[in-house]
Write a protein that holds these residues in place. Structure first.
Motif, PDB file in Angstrom:
ATOM      1  N   THR B 154       0.828  -1.209   0.000  1.00  0.00           N
ATOM      2  CA  THR B 154       0.000   0.000   0.000  1.00  0.00           C
ATOM      3  C   THR B 154       0.860   1.256   0.000  1.00  0.00           C
ATOM      4  OG1 THR B 154      -0.116  -0.297   2.371  1.00  0.00           O
ATOM      5  CG2 THR B 154      -2.019  -1.009   1.085  1.00  0.00           C
ATOM      6  N   THR B 166      -4.530  -0.315  -8.869  1.00  0.00           N
ATOM      7  CA  THR B 166      -5.122   0.866  -8.267  1.00  0.00           C
ATOM      8  C   THR B 166      -6.492   1.145  -8.882  1.00  0.00           C
ATOM      9  OG1 THR B 166      -2.918   1.742  -7.972  1.00  0.00           O
ATOM     10  CG2 THR B 166      -4.731   3.295  -7.809  1.00  0.00           C
ATOM     11  N   ASN B 169      -9.142  -1.293  -7.743  1.00  0.00           N
ATOM     12  CA  ASN B 169      -9.674  -0.960  -6.412  1.00  0.00           C
ATOM     13  C   ASN B 169     -10.611   0.225  -6.485  1.00  0.00           C
ATOM     14  OD1 ASN B 169      -8.253  -2.992  -5.292  1.00  0.00           O
ATOM     15  ND2 ASN B 169      -6.544  -1.699  -4.600  1.00  0.00           N
ATOM     16  N   SER B 170     -10.175   1.233  -7.242  1.00  0.00           N
ATOM     17  CA  SER B 170     -10.976   2.444  -7.348  1.00  0.00           C
ATOM     18  C   SER B 170     -12.344   2.113  -7.940  1.00  0.00           C
ATOM     19  CB  SER B 170     -10.212   3.464  -8.211  1.00  0.00           C
ATOM     20  OG  SER B 170     -11.094   4.196  -9.006  1.00  0.00           O
ATOM     21  N   ARG B 173     -14.566   0.270  -5.522  1.00  0.00           N
ATOM     22  CA  ARG B 173     -15.035   1.156  -4.444  1.00  0.00           C
ATOM     23  C   ARG B 173     -16.132   2.088  -4.960  1.00  0.00           C
ATOM     24  NH1 ARG B 173     -13.718   6.019  -3.536  1.00  0.00           N
ATOM     25  NH2 ARG B 173     -12.024   5.826  -5.008  1.00  0.00           N
ATOM     26  N   ARG B 174     -15.900   2.601  -6.174  1.00  0.00           N
ATOM     27  CA  ARG B 174     -16.906   3.510  -6.733  1.00  0.00           C
ATOM     28  C   ARG B 174     -18.236   2.796  -6.945  1.00  0.00           C
ATOM     29  NH1 ARG B 174     -14.765   4.969 -11.830  1.00  0.00           N
ATOM     30  NH2 ARG B 174     -12.741   4.049 -11.386  1.00  0.00           N
ATOM     31  N   ILE B 225     -10.315   8.659  -7.272  1.00  0.00           N
ATOM     32  CA  ILE B 225      -9.274   7.793  -6.713  1.00  0.00           C
ATOM     33  C   ILE B 225      -9.009   8.215  -5.282  1.00  0.00           C
ATOM     34  CG2 ILE B 225      -6.826   7.184  -6.797  1.00  0.00           C
ATOM     35  CD1 ILE B 225      -6.952   7.249  -9.755  1.00  0.00           C
ATOM     36  N   ASP B 226      -9.089   7.269  -4.401  1.00  0.00           N
ATOM     37  CA  ASP B 226      -8.879   7.527  -2.989  1.00  0.00           C
ATOM     38  C   ASP B 226      -7.488   7.009  -2.617  1.00  0.00           C
ATOM     39  OD1 ASP B 226     -10.827   8.002  -0.426  1.00  0.00           O
ATOM     40  OD2 ASP B 226      -9.164   6.618   0.021  1.00  0.00           O
ATOM     41  N   ASP B 229      -7.067   3.378  -2.459  1.00  0.00           N
ATOM     42  CA  ASP B 229      -6.984   2.506  -3.641  1.00  0.00           C
ATOM     43  C   ASP B 229      -5.554   2.207  -4.050  1.00  0.00           C
ATOM     44  OD1 ASP B 229      -9.687   2.758  -3.734  1.00  0.00           O
ATOM     45  OD2 ASP B 229      -9.655   4.408  -5.186  1.00  0.00           O
ATOM     46  N   ARG B 231      -2.014   1.093  -4.945  1.00  0.00           N
ATOM     47  CA  ARG B 231      -1.201  -0.114  -4.759  1.00  0.00           C
ATOM     48  C   ARG B 231       0.122   0.092  -5.484  1.00  0.00           C
ATOM     49  NH1 ARG B 231      -4.419  -0.587  -1.658  1.00  0.00           N
ATOM     50  NH2 ARG B 231      -5.773  -2.338  -1.112  1.00  0.00           N
TER      51      ARG B 231
END
Lengths: 515, 439
Positions: B154, B166, B169-170, B173-174, B225-226, B229, B231
């Motif tokens: 991370t 990344t 993940n983004s 999550r969205r 993008i948080d 997210d 990597r």
């Protein structure tokens, strides 16, 4: 006959082919095979392969997929070496008894050869597979590929789970008993629960009806009978005598794990699948050869094959149906293609233009006029042994100048027992037919007893005919495999059927089967 | 009807079967390969080829009738003159033409012949041979180890950001948090604009505007993008074995070396080269010839041009050290050296040769083999020591040579392979313990 003069376009002009050519060829062959010859075939699937893939297919009994075992690698290495040295040609095709019927054709073949191969395999063999009673009875054309797929996966899973060595040793043992792994006669079908219940009910009712209290008072002699019935009962329970040795082991061997039984079953089922092919070599090849000859000749007559292609076809056709004489260095037994093809042509002749002799020998078919109908019936209802016994004509025996030699070791010389004359025809035909009877040529080996209460020794008998003993070295190796599977001692007695004397005994003790 | 083109299907379907077969017949095939390699010239050594093994080892037994004894019947075609009742003398060695089924292996005799590929041949040929200290000592004190991928982390440097991870993940999550999509908001804005232009439904415009505000607020709260997210690709160091080797061929080319001796030496070098090639990705060859002076030459000159002069072995060793210093740092290269000589050396040079070898060369090399080539016709000496050459005696006297050094005498072509095998035989566990004392 002016019909024939209407010119049809040539199927192909050069010897190169593409997939359109194949399709044109197939359609032309199909029209003749189904329309004129009245054949009945499974749907066809034609697959083009390379020489290397052909070698691959060779080594796994011609099947498109098969489980893995070193012996197939050995066969592959052998075929490859022979092929590389240029000694042997590869087969032009391989055909698989499945539904749809798969025919492999090699990419190296010329267009003429592809026509020949399609006529031979996709129609000749295919018709035979679909219609012959042995194939109908013993093989499952719809399911074989699925079964082989299952077998392949199952065995590779076993290899992963129990180790390569354990599986290899098990397969070695099972393969050694391959020719003792077929049911030669249809078995009684297993009764289902409902009919068993019904039978039990009927028996009970019968007993009730027959009940009479007087029977109770009849004195019984219990001792002497029980011993005999015990042994009989045990044999009946074990279904002895049993000639399908692998089946017997699968069902009763005390030490086998379930996966080992399943592997034995796989080997046994595959052997059973190939059993009809061994019994119908002459007929199967004869049928395919006859069909391709008919189709190719018709194509030529109709102007769809030019003379050059027809000659190319005739050259390989005569190669295939060549029969060297007994004193020729090339002689290696009777050529199944040659004898099958010759007999089928002969049957056609007998139907069309019989001689007086033919009318005497073949009253049912002589002069019937429709040779194809007779042949279709023959293909459906005979195997090699019965086919030769029924249809080998005196004319053919004369043409081939056949003679029958008996080699009796008790006499100093070989004796000519029969030749192609009136006295000899029937005897010779019987002798020849017998050579194609698999039940006669394979040694008759049966599991006769097992001492379950004692040391669990398994006893087998080889019923020796004509004093033909087993190859001792091989027999001992196979027996060792058998003992390993059985888990206890094994005894094989070779018993002369004529005198009942024990000629030879082989023994083996079990070694633990690799785990 | 279907036509299926299977030509492009992957071949080698029976490769698994072949491997099983080779494994099964391993010991037999190995013996066949050894036997055959004795007769082969070094040049063909690396080729595959046909081998034959005794059929007995790969027999598939079955219960079948034996070929002898018993009453047999044959029906044969091609009768020329026999009539019923004729007798025929029994042919020798067989039951007459027919009947015999023969073996399915064609020949059916004692041998089973098949073709091994080049790789299979070499594998078997060089099997149980092993390079002494296959790069082991070097690995331990390697200065800059190699890096390899070791999953994701991370945190990390921006250069190692894994974009696909990344973004994955983004995206999830969205989707999970139901972030308003751009299209959705655009549609809403257009709708509002349309209604405002018409101006007849103010109520609905208000509702829509509230909704739009709500969406905009949520878009701010849920970023594209948080930091969550992110990597990064992670790398871990690992000791990288030195995968390249240099093989240094040293040879005395003075007048006393005959063609025969050079041939022996060449065969040995060839074997060593094949062997090293199998073990290292990259193998370089250096040829150093010497008389009373030494020089580095190419292969052609090395084997074929003759020189005159005395013999001073130490010059070759000095030249070797020079080449190593210039081009082949021991940290990066596995160094193998093979010296071939007839054993002559200037008497006053022996001491210097031994000390060079012992103090400077052996610590650098993985293995140093000294091959003393002898004329073929020289009878095997009884008292070897009395007749041993100067160099041989000098090397023999070298104490603490360790397992990195080996010396052998060769007279005949057929000795080469056995000697080679002996030098590189796989050693037991004991050899490892022996090595501890060496630098």
């Amino acid at each position: 006959m002016t019909m024939h003069l209407i010119p049809k376009p040539l199927l192909f002009h050069s010897n190169d082919w593409d997939f359109d050519t194949i399709r044109r060829i197939y359609d032309a062959c199909e029209r003749i095979a189904l329309g004129e010859l009245g054949l009945d075939v499974y749907p066809n699937q034609i697959e083009t392969i390379t020489a290397e893939q052909m070698l691959d297919a060779y080594s796994s009994s011609g099947m498109p997929l098969f489980y893995k075992h070193w012996s197939f690698g050995k066969h592959f290495a052998h075929h490859e070496a022979v092929y590389r040295r240029g000694f042997g040609d590869l087969a032009y095709e391989i055909v698989i008894n499945s539904n749809p019927c798969i025919s492999y054709i090699m990419e190296e073949n010329s267009a003429t050869m592809q026509t020949l191969v399609i006529a031979h395999a996709a129609f000749g063999h295919n018709h035979f597979f679909k219609n012959n009673y042995l194939f109908k009875q013993w093989t499952d054309a719809d399911g074989i590929l699925d079964y082989l797929d299952f077998a392949k996966n199952y065995i590779s899973e076993c290899e992963e789970r129990y180790g390569h060595l354990a599986v290899e040793r098990l397969l070695d043992a099972a393969h050694a008993l391959n020719s003792q792994a077929v049911h030669r006669y249809p078995r009684r079908t297993k009764p289902d629960l409902r009919s068993e219940e019904r039978r039990a009910e009927e028996r009970r009712r019968h007993d009730e009806q027959m009940y009479n209290d007087l029977w109770r008072t009849v004195p019984k002699s219990d001792k002497p009978r029980s011993g005999v019935s015990d042994e009989e009962r045990r044999r009946a329970l074990l279904q002895l005598p049993q000639e399908n040795v692998l089946y017997f082991l699968e069902k009763t061997a005390p030490k086998l794990a379930p996966w080992q039984r399943e592997v034995l079953r796989i080997v046994r089922n595959v052997a059973q699948y190939f059993y009809p092919q061994r019994q119908t070599k002459v007929m199967n090849e004869g049928c395919a050869t006859f069909v391709h000859y008919k189709i190719m000749s018709r194509l030529h007559e109709q102007g769809m094959l030019d003379d050059g292609s027809y000659f190319e076809f005739l050259k390989s056709h005569t190669n295939v149906t060549f029969q060297p004489k007994y004193d020729d260095p090339r002689y290696g037994g009777l050529n199944p293609y040659a004898i099958g093809f010759a007999m089928m042509c002969d049957i056609e002749r007998i139907c069309a233009e019989p001689t007086e002799e033919d009318r005497q020998w073949f009253p049912d078919i002589a002069g019937s006029g429709d040779g194809m109908a007779v042949l279709r019936d023959v293909w459906a209802n005979y195997r090699d042994e019965s086919f030769l016994l029924q249809f080998l004509s005196p004319k053919l025996m004369r043409e081939w100048r056949m003679f029958h030699v008996v080699d009796d070791p008790e006499r100093p010389e070989l004796r000519v027992d029969a030749i192609h004359d009136d006295r000899g025809y029937r005897r010779m035909r019987r002798a020849l037919a017998r050579q194609y009877d698999v039940a006669w040529t394979d040694p008759d080996i049966q599991v006769v007893d097992v001492d379950l209460a004692g040391d669990r020794r398994l006893i087998l008998h080889h019923n020796v005919v004509n004093r033909l003993l087993l190859e001792a070295d091989d027999a001992n190796r196979v027996l060792q495999h058998l003992a390993d599977l059985w888990g206890y001692d094994v005894l094989l007695k070779e018993i002369d059927t004529a005198t009942g004397m024990v000629l030879k005994e082989h023994r083996a003790s079990a070694q633990p089967l690799g785990r | 009807m279907h036509i299926v083109d299977r030509r492009l299907n992957p071949g080698g379907k029976s490769l698994g079967n072949r491997q099983r077969f080779l494994r099964r017949a391993q010991s037999l095939v190995r013996r066949a390969v050894r036997d055959q390699s004795r007769d082969r010239s070094i040049k063909d050594m690396g080729e595959g080829g046909e081998v034959s093994i005794p059929i007995d080892g790969v027999r598939e037994p079955s219960l079948r009738r034996s070929g002898q004894g018993g009453l047999r019947e044959h029906v044969l075609p091609g009768n020329k003159h026999f009539t019923e009742g004729d007798t025929i003398p029994r042919p020798q060695g067989g039951g007459g033409g027919g009947g015999s089924e023969g073996s399915e292996d064609g020949g059916g005799e004692d041998d089973f012949r098949f073709v091994l590929s080049q790789d299979e041949f070499l594998d078997l040929f060089l099997e149980d041979l092993e390079l002494p200290d296959l790069a082991k000592t070097r690995v331990e004190d390697l200065e800059n180890p190699a890096w390899r991928r070791a999953g994701y982390s991370t945190s990390g440097s921006p250069a190692n950001l894994s974009l696909t991870r990344t973004m994955r993940n983004s995206l999830s999550r969205r989707i999970a948090l139901n972030r308003p999509r751009t299209e959705e908001m655009q549609e809403l804005e257009e709708e509002i604009a349309r209604l405002e232009a018409k101006g007849d439904e103010p109520e609905r415009v208000k509702v829509l505007q509230l909704r739009l505000e709500d969406l905009q607020r949520r878009r701010k709260l849920i970023p594209f993008i948080d930091p969550l997210d992110l990597r990064y690709r992670q790398f871990a160091p690992y000791p990288k074995p030195v995968a390249q080797a240099v093989m240094i061929c040293l040879m005395d080319v003075s007048g006393s070396m005959t063609e025969h001796m050079k041939d022996l030496a060449k065969r040995f070098y060839a074997l060593l080269y094949i062997f090293l090639k199998r073990r290292y990705r990259h193998v370089e060859l250096v040829f150093i010839r010497h008389t009373h002076t030494a020089e580095e030459v190419d292969e052609q000159t090395f084997f074929h041009s003759t020189e005159t002069g005395g013999t001073v072995v130490s010059t070759a060793l000095v030249e070797m050290l020079r080449v190593l210093n210039e081009r082949y740092r021991p940290e990066d290269w596995n160094i193998y050296a093979a010296q071939a000589s007839d054993g002559d050396n200037a008497p006053n040079d022996n001491e210097r040769t031994v000390s060079l070898l012992q103090d400077q060369i052996l610590p650098l090399t993985q293995y140093f083999a000294y091959l003393e080539v002898k004329p073929e016709d020289e009878p095997l000496s009884l008292g070897l020591t009395s007749r041993a050459s100067d160099l041989w005696r000098a090397y023999e006297a070298m104490d603490d040579a360790g397992p990195r050094f080996a010396m052998r005498q060769v007279r005949h072509r057929r000795d080469i392979f056995p000697v080679f095998r002996e030098l590189f035989r796989r050693r037991g566990q004991g050899a490892g313990a022996e090595r501890v004392g060496a630098p």
